[in-house]
Design a protein around this motif. Structure first.
Motif, PDB file in Angstrom:
ATOM      1  N   ASP B  91       4.829  -3.976  -2.786  1.00  0.00           N
ATOM      2  CA  ASP B  91       4.525  -4.136  -4.214  1.00  0.00           C
ATOM      3  C   ASP B  91       5.565  -3.489  -5.128  1.00  0.00           C
ATOM      4  O   ASP B  91       5.290  -3.184  -6.282  1.00  0.00           O
ATOM      5  N   ASP B  93       7.461  -0.630  -4.539  1.00  0.00           N
ATOM      6  CA  ASP B  93       7.685   0.811  -4.523  1.00  0.00           C
ATOM      7  C   ASP B  93       9.026   1.114  -3.847  1.00  0.00           C
ATOM      8  O   ASP B  93       9.562   0.296  -3.091  1.00  0.00           O
ATOM      9  N   ARG B  97      11.524   4.770  -7.310  1.00  0.00           N
ATOM     10  CA  ARG B  97      10.380   4.603  -8.203  1.00  0.00           C
ATOM     11  C   ARG B  97       9.450   5.825  -8.155  1.00  0.00           C
ATOM     12  O   ARG B  97       8.949   6.282  -9.179  1.00  0.00           O
ATOM     13  N   ASP B 101       8.652   7.987 -11.376  1.00  0.00           N
ATOM     14  CA  ASP B 101       7.278   8.233 -11.839  1.00  0.00           C
ATOM     15  C   ASP B 101       6.983   9.732 -11.928  1.00  0.00           C
ATOM     16  O   ASP B 101       6.277  10.183 -12.834  1.00  0.00           O
ATOM     17  N   SER B 148      -4.082   2.636  -5.027  1.00  0.00           N
ATOM     18  CA  SER B 148      -3.373   3.142  -6.200  1.00  0.00           C
ATOM     19  C   SER B 148      -4.176   4.312  -6.722  1.00  0.00           C
ATOM     20  O   SER B 148      -5.380   4.396  -6.540  1.00  0.00           O
ATOM     21  N   GLY B 151      -3.372   6.171 -11.989  1.00  0.00           N
ATOM     22  CA  GLY B 151      -2.713   5.287 -12.931  1.00  0.00           C
ATOM     23  C   GLY B 151      -1.365   4.749 -12.465  1.00  0.00           C
ATOM     24  O   GLY B 151      -0.656   4.130 -13.221  1.00  0.00           O
ATOM     25  N   GLN B 153       1.350   2.273 -10.836  1.00  0.00           N
ATOM     26  CA  GLN B 153       1.355   0.809 -10.832  1.00  0.00           C
ATOM     27  C   GLN B 153       1.575   0.236  -9.439  1.00  0.00           C
ATOM     28  O   GLN B 153       1.574  -0.963  -9.247  1.00  0.00           O
ATOM     29  N   VAL B 154       1.812   1.101  -8.455  1.00  0.00           N
ATOM     30  CA  VAL B 154       1.948   0.643  -7.069  1.00  0.00           C
ATOM     31  C   VAL B 154       0.900   1.373  -6.217  1.00  0.00           C
ATOM     32  O   VAL B 154       0.387   2.407  -6.617  1.00  0.00           O
ATOM     33  N   SER B 155       0.617   0.798  -5.048  1.00  0.00           N
ATOM     34  CA  SER B 155      -0.334   1.435  -4.135  1.00  0.00           C
ATOM     35  C   SER B 155       0.456   2.215  -3.102  1.00  0.00           C
ATOM     36  O   SER B 155       0.911   1.649  -2.113  1.00  0.00           O
ATOM     37  N   TYR B 638       0.371   5.904 -24.379  1.00  0.00           N
ATOM     38  CA  TYR B 638      -0.758   5.290 -23.638  1.00  0.00           C
ATOM     39  C   TYR B 638      -1.656   4.450 -24.519  1.00  0.00           C
ATOM     40  O   TYR B 638      -2.791   4.181 -24.191  1.00  0.00           O
TER      41      TYR B 638
END
Lengths: 259, 639
Positions: B91, B93, B97, B101, B148, B151, B153-155, B638
């Motif tokens: 996905d 990652d 990344r 993050d 995930s 918050g 965005q990837v698992s 946010y």
């Protein structure tokens, strides 16, 4: 709602001192307190009076570290199923209740002070083989070894043991079979644990006996009081592994020229 | 004396720094390793992993923990999971990344090179833990499952039910027990570290108290590693274990180790509220609950109706109102501050008005009770056990609580403090999380430090020093031991009127009020006036019963509180000087028009490092400038 609770607590200064039950009365216990918070309140009061507060083991107070545990009216962790004493709340008791608190009693759990015992015997059982011998850095990719989900889930069930010792305290033989079996099962159910499966069963069971824990006679008390729901079938698996290893593992040793 | 704040960041592009560093490091040859001794204090993910790995390498290790077994360390209570840049889910990652993050999530207050290395070794951690037999969640095909979290965005989060910390810790503990069995590690349980011994500018040992006999002893080694966790208990109430304390790092600070960013505290939005004065700790409810729960309070002040009697039109779903894009899923610091705000307005619910509703009625209506039970059954049970209320019937009540500290002893790229030979790992160091830690990253950092970083960097240090040369009779050892003994005697001799907890609660109230979720100059100055008074009261009026020559839990707590009473002041001092808002540090004077954290990169793009200057002088503040070459400075939003 507030309650009056009478506590009889085992007081013992140190490992060799003579212990005795001492009566305390708490006139104003809130139902929202945890059992340990009630003891905190008692201890604050004792301290103010210049008396020695009651020693009990505790740390996370979330039911996961395995520190806490003593007998309440003869039951490890008290009356609520699947609950460590730190998660037991006073709303499960009634106004006027009289409770007897004692340390976990077993030859392999010497009393340190009051309700606190020495459970390092459990560590030594793990040290005898409760691991996979893999040094840091020598692992293959995590997904290189697919593991059947059901096996992984069952391993997780066994691995949930928190090492509190309630199983030992409830057992008429003071056996650590449920504790030892939980670790043996956790690793026996996984492919990573196979290489040392026989050796582990032999060594951990031997260490359990060495520490002075008794044999399992299938009384089943351990399962009834385990705060994490570890089941008796783990003991069956341990016995099977031990028996099998007792035959094959020793033969291998003999074939290699004896120990 | 100025601190040496050379971060020793290796040369080269960021993705090659760790490789370059490892190649340049000096090695101790296998036959010589057993000549070196190492002390490891703390047996959580960082300390436990370090002690086991160093034992495997052949060093002579002495490991210490204050609990009755190394398996009890508070890492065990971590619920959610551990991040790793495996990209198993395809996905998008990557190491970069995860690095990105983490730097951004930390609100640009961490050192880029460290964070990149953390993301790099994250993948090795998962492999190592799987090999140890950690029963991570799996899919039917037999591969590892991910979710995930926080918050992202990837698992990328690996987990073992809601007990990830427990299973990872047991993996490290078992590796440690294996080394104890083969004799490379000597384990000291029920031992508390009281001081670090510094000889000729190098850390050479520690002073400990045997908590059963009260004996105070000196232990000597060629290096000392601290993995002693965080200091959230300075607030008295926190999600930390009761025994979690700052003594090891605080005493090291007083011996010359710089303290980095003491004011950075993480306050978790979803904890079970306080129920009374007897409250001993706070319990976290996993933030995953915010996926299906809606947070609200009554619109009207002082509304005492039951939740079910308050009509829809009179409820304020304030997160959905204030942050329409993220709603109930906004980050931890934002959600926490918003809850405090509505409670301060007099709209809080439950006893004392310190709570907000987390309501599942709408989700239960939409998905059915069974679906909700499947997702959150264990959490609902835990809530019911503690509060005696049924969250399927009535909304949960939650309130923010202190959960983690990003501050800690300053360390360079090699995890070495400003005292040569003193290394600091995990939550105890000032960390790779900047001003705010992302969910599932604490476990990652603890294990990265313990398994994959310290074995290299400590070797590099040891290869450059001769083993031995100091024994227990050295004057520094005798002095440190005497001082520790003297403190015990003093604490026992005061025999005042207040209990240790009485005074700890007073400190906690001040810290929570003035150095908690919202901070301002006026409040911090007030706290800086109050804390010395509480400290004075402690040393004059505390009552520690019993003696020092026995197991004495009051004495243990008193010693820890003595340090919290000094550390709390440093936290307020640090918060006062940092005239900006960043991550978990929110200065009310520095917010955007919408009430969000406003950084000041011109003045504060640095780590603040405090140097002890003696009991009668104010500590000195130094800075390590932070450079952002790979992730560009930006404002978080946010909305």
């Amino acid at each position: 709602m507030n309650m009056r609770i009478v506590l009889h607590i085992w007081r013992q200064r140190n490992r060799t001192a003579q212990g005795q039950m001492v009566r305390y009365e708490l006139p104003n216990v809130s139902e929202h307190m945890s059992f340990l918070e009630m003891l905190d309140v008692l201890n604050e009061e004792l301290t103010r009076k210049g008396e020695d507060p009651v020693t009990f083991e505790h740390d996370c107070r979330e039911g996961i570290c395995g520190c806490c545990g003593f007998m309440i009216n003869g039951v490890p962790h008290g009356p609520q199923r699947l609950t460590t004493v730190c998660q037991l709340h006073m709303r499960h008791f009634r106004d006027g209740d009289e409770l007897w608190l004692e340390p976990f009693r077993a030859a392999a759990f010497p009393v340190v002070k009051d309700l606190m015992v020495d459970r390092s015997s459990l560590d030594r059982i793990i040290a005898a083989g409760g691991y996979v011998s893999v040094n840091t850095g020598s692992a293959v990719d995590g997904n290189a070894l697919p593991i059947i989900k059901q096996c992984s889930d069952m391993a997780m069930d066994a691995a949930s043991c928190i090492g509190c010792g309630a199983c030992v305290a409830s057992c008429p033989n003071a056996s650590a079979s449920l504790f030892t079996a939980a670790k043996i099962s956790h690793l026996a159910l996984l492919p990573q644990g196979q290489a040392e499966r026989d050796r582990r069963a032999i060594r951990m069971v031997a260490q359990m006996l060495e520490e002075g824990f008794g044999y399992c006679t299938n009384a089943g008390e351990c399962e009834a009081v385990c705060p994490k729901g570890i089941t008796l079938d783990n003991i069956a698996r341990m016995n099977r592994d031990f028996l099998k290893a007792a035959i094959t593992y020793l033969e291998e040793t003999a074939a290699a020229g004896g120990a | 004396m100025a601190l040496n704040l050379d971060a020793k960041i290796p040369s080269g592009p960021i993705e090659q720094k760790w490789d370059n560093a490892r190649f340049e490091m000096k090695l101790v040859n296998p036959a010589n390793k057993r000549k070196y001794s190492v002390i490891v204090v703390g047996t959580g993910l960082a300390g436990g992993a370090a002690a086991a790995s160093l034992g495997e390498l052949g060093y002579r290790v002495k490991a210490f923990c204050f609990q009755d077994s190394p398996r009890r360390a508070h890492s065990i209570a971590a619920q959610g999971g551990i991040n790793a840049a495996k990209n198993y889910q395809n996905d998008g990652d990557s190491v970069f990344r995860l690095f990105y993050d983490t730097v951004k999530g930390g609100d640009f207050r961490a050192r880029e090179a460290n964070v990149y290395r953390l993301a790099q070794v994250s993948v090795d951690i998962i492999d190592q833990c799987v090999a140890q037999g950690v029963p991570f969640a799996r899919e039917y095909g037999g591969v590892l499952a991910n979710r995930s979290f926080g918050g992202a965005q990837v698992s990328r989060t690996f987990y073992a039910r809601g007990q990830t910390g427990q299973q990872l810790l047991l993996g490290a503990y078992q590796a440690l027990e294996r080394q104890i069995d083969v004799g490379t590690v000597e384990m000291f349980y029920r031992h508390e570290m009281l001081d670090v011994i510094v000889v000729d500018g190098r850390a050479r040992g520690i002073v400990t108290r045997d908590m059963v006999t009260g004996a105070i002893d000196v232990h000597i080694a060629d290096a000392v590693v601290l993995g002693t966790g965080g200091y959230g208990n300075v607030f008295y109430l926190s999600t930390n274990a009761k025994g979690s304390n700052a003594t090891a790092i605080w005493r090291a600070y007083k011996k010359g180790a710089g303290f980095g960013n003491p004011c950075y505290t993480q306050i978790h939005p979803t904890c079970i509220p306080v129920s009374g004065d007897y409250q001993s700790k706070l319990t976290l409810m996993s933030e995953s609950l915010r996926n299906d729960g809606r947070i609200w309070v009554p619109k009207k002040e002082g509304d005492t109706r039951k939740a079910g009697d308050i009509p829809e039109a009179e409820r304020d779903y304030y997160l959905e109102r204030m942050y329409p894009a993220f709603g109930n899923l906004c980050p931890r610091d934002i959600a926490s501050r918003a809850a405090k705000r509505v409670c301060d307005e007099g709209r809080g619910v439950g006893p004392g008005g310190k709570g907000v509703y987390l309501d599942f009625a709408e989700s239960i209506g939409r998905l059915g009770r069974d679906k909700i039970a499947e997702r959150y059954g264990n959490l609902f049970e835990m809530y019911a056990k503690i509060t005696g209320e049924d969250p399927y019937q009535d909304p949960m009540r939650i309130y923010p609580a202190v959960h983690y500290v990003m501050g800690g002893l300053w360390v360079d790229y090699n995890l070495q403090s400003t005292i040569p030979g003193l290394f600091v790992l995990g939550e105890a160091n000032f960390s790779d999380h900047g001003a705010n830690r992302l969910g599932a990253s604490a476990l990652m950092q603890g294990l990265a430090d313990g398994y994959f970083i310290i074995p290299y960097t400590l070797g590099n240090y040891l290869a450059q020093v001769k083993p031995g040369g100091v024994d227990e009779t050295h004057q520094e050892c005798v002095a440190a031991k005497t001082e520790a003994e003297q403190q015990m005697k003093t604490l026992l001799s005061i025999k005042g009127k207040k209990t240790v907890d009485d005074i700890h609660k007073e400190l906690g109230k001040v810290m929570w009020e003035y150095c908690g979720m919202g901070r301002n100059a006026q409040g911090l100055e007030k706290a800086l006036g109050l804390i010395p008074q509480i400290r004075e009261e402690f040393w004059k009026n505390v009552n520690v019963p019993g003696s020092g020559e026995e197991l004495n839990q009051s004495l243990e707590r008193a010693g820890r509180l003595a340090d919290f009473l000094e550390l709390g002041e440093l936290m307020c001092r640090d918060a006062l000087v940092r005239e900006e808002s960043c991550g978990g540090h929110f200065r009310e004077e520095h917010q955007t028009e919408e009430g969000e954290a406003k950084r000041d990169d011109e003045k504060f793009c640095h780590a603040a490092v405090w140097e002890y200057q003696g009991a009668d002088s104010a500590p000195a503040r130094h800075v390590e400038p932070l450079n952002f070459e790979y992730v560009h400075l930006a404002q978080r939003s946010y909305k």
